[in-house]
Design an enzyme around this catalytic site. Structure first.
Site, PDB file in Angstrom:
ATOM      1  N   LYS A 191      15.040  37.808  40.055  1.00 38.63           N
ATOM      2  CA  LYS A 191      14.553  38.356  41.331  1.00 38.63           C
ATOM      3  C   LYS A 191      15.712  38.837  42.193  1.00 38.63           C
ATOM      4  O   LYS A 191      15.533  39.693  43.067  1.00 38.63           O
ATOM      5  CB  LYS A 191      13.663  37.355  42.074  1.00 38.63           C
ATOM      6  CG  LYS A 191      14.332  36.063  42.541  1.00 38.63           C
ATOM      7  CD  LYS A 191      14.997  36.144  43.891  1.00 38.63           C
ATOM      8  CE  LYS A 191      15.902  34.957  44.114  1.00 38.63           C
ATOM      9  NZ  LYS A 191      16.689  34.997  45.332  1.00 38.63           N
ATOM     10  N   THR A 248      12.667  36.977  49.048  1.00 37.62           N
ATOM     11  CA  THR A 248      14.006  37.567  48.916  1.00 37.62           C
ATOM     12  C   THR A 248      13.981  39.071  49.158  1.00 37.62           C
ATOM     13  O   THR A 248      14.907  39.615  49.768  1.00 37.62           O
ATOM     14  CB  THR A 248      14.594  37.251  47.520  1.00 37.62           C
ATOM     15  OG1 THR A 248      14.442  35.857  47.271  1.00 37.62           O
ATOM     16  CG2 THR A 248      16.058  37.592  47.452  1.00 37.62           C
TER      17      THR A 248
END
Ligand SMILES: NC(=O)C1=CN([C@@H]2O[C@H](COP(=O)(O)OP(=O)(O)OC[C@H]3O[C@@H](n4cnc5c(N)ncnc54)[C@H](OP(=O)(O)O)[C@@H]3O)[C@@H](O)[C@H]2O)C=CC1
Ligand SMILES: O=C(CO)COP(=O)(O)O
Length: 331
Positions: A191, A248
């Site tokens: 990610k 994020t």
């Protein structure tokens, strides 16, 4: 419990506070005397976690490796991923033989394409049942502010996962458990590459559609690679997968998102590195993901496009064009 955290960076320190809030005796190990003295004598980490004025009283620090781990029941590793192997070599033989070792790190080792569970276990000669990974949407500053959050603890021995989860559960921090260590490792590492790309698109001025496109294609890429590496696909739909992607890729508190955003605004890789507030793990991990994709025969167009951004300086528009081939395909 007696718990030692190796590495007093932003997340190591914030997680140390979670452990202290959960009632454990927490010892931070750091290599910088300024950080050790700050935490030990003033309950403050003025280098890596300035937002917390006073860390809990049941949290101390030392720069002495043997002393830091001698009574530890759990040892938490929170060192920048590319340096984990070399840093842990100095702890081999010092950690009690029944302690559980927990990794907070989100990265793939450059050169070997190994996940942090592999690196930590190799460096410490640790059996799988004594290793746990923690991964989830856990932006350190928010957790340091004690905002409600959740994470996932993974260990092949579910009882040890539960032990670690119990040790880090507070009224604001909830830990779930899984045996899918590979899934957690792949989610957390990959990610960061997606966050670099989303940040870059945002920095270049693109909006929600572009961000959603990158996040969704990125999720498909990390799921395919994770499955090929042996992960449970369900993990990618959970907190450590979609959850961490949302956190994020949507927050300027993320170093990876911010690094990408600075690239999108026109900064060079060197300039973006200079202004980064802590380690942006996606940068060294990008090439490792491409190498892992080649090894497992899984296409990684997003990681490949980002690797060209980082090594050749291609533009955001070129990076996005790289995500798709010319032919029409099923989603
Ligand atoms: N910040 C966050 O929100 C989150 C971070 N993570 C992950 O946790 C890990 C640590 O992140 P974070 O604490 O935020 O990072 P920071 O950049 O704040 O700190 C990095 C840490 O690694 C240490 N380090 C670097 N090189 C070495 C070395 N050769 N030997 C020993 N120690 C070394 C640094 O020590 P020194 O200060 O001496 O340089 C510092 O303690 C990363 O993998 C990150 O992806 C996971 C979830 C959330
Ligand atoms: O992993 C994180 C949040 O879950 C932190 O992301 P960054 O390392 O990009 O700051």
């Amino acid at each position: 419990m007696n718990i030692t955290v190796l590495g007093a960076g932003a997340w190591g320190t914030a997680f140390g506070q979670v452990l202290a809030d959960a009632g454990n005796n927490v010892t931070m190990w750091a290599r910088e005397p300024e950080i050790v003295e700050g935490i030990r004598d003033h309950h403050h980490n003025g280098v890596r976690l300035l937002s917390v004025e006073k860390l809990p009283d049941n949290m101390t620090a030392t720069g002495d490796r043997a002393e830091s781990v001698k009574d530890a029941e759990i040892v938490v590793v929170a060192i920048a991923a590319q340096f984990a192997r070399v840093a842990l070599a100095d702890f081999k033989g010092l950690i009690p033989s029944d302690a559980i070792v927990v990794s907070l790190m989100k990265g793939i080792e450059r050169g070997t394409s190994k996940r942090m569970d592999e690196v930590v276990r190799e460096a410490l000669d640790l059996p799988a049942e004594r290793f746990a990974a923690i991964s989830g949407p856990n932006l350190s500053k928010e957790i340091a502010d004690r905002q409600p959050a959740a994470t996932v603890v993974g260990c092949v021995d579910i009882d040890n996962a539960r032990k670690v989860a119990a040790a880090c559960t507070t009224d604001y921090f909830k830990a779930f458990v899984t045996t899918d260590v590979i899934g957690l490792e792949m989610c957390g590492s990959l990610k960061n590459v997606v966050a670099l790309a989303v940040g870059m698109a945002r920095g270049a001025g693109y909006g929600e559609n572009t961000a959603a496109m990158i996040e969704t294609r990125g999720l498909a890429e990390l799921t395919a690679l994770g499955k090929a590496a042996g992960a449970d696909p369900k993990t990618f739909a959970g907190l450590a997968g979609v959850g961490d992607l949302i956190a994020t890729c949507g927050s300027p508190l993320s170093r990876n998102y911010t690094f990408g955003s600075n690239l999108g605004k026109g900064l060079s890789v060197e300039e973006a590195t200079r202004v980064s507030n802590g380690v942006a793990e996606g940068v060294p991990t990008t090439d490792a993901v491409v190498a892992l994709g080649d090894e497992l025969d899984v296409p990684t167009p997003l990681a490949y496009a980002m690797s060209r951004v980082l090594s050749e300086g291609i533009s955001c528009q070129q990076m996005l064009a790289e995500l798709f081939g010319a032919e029409i395909t099923e989603e």
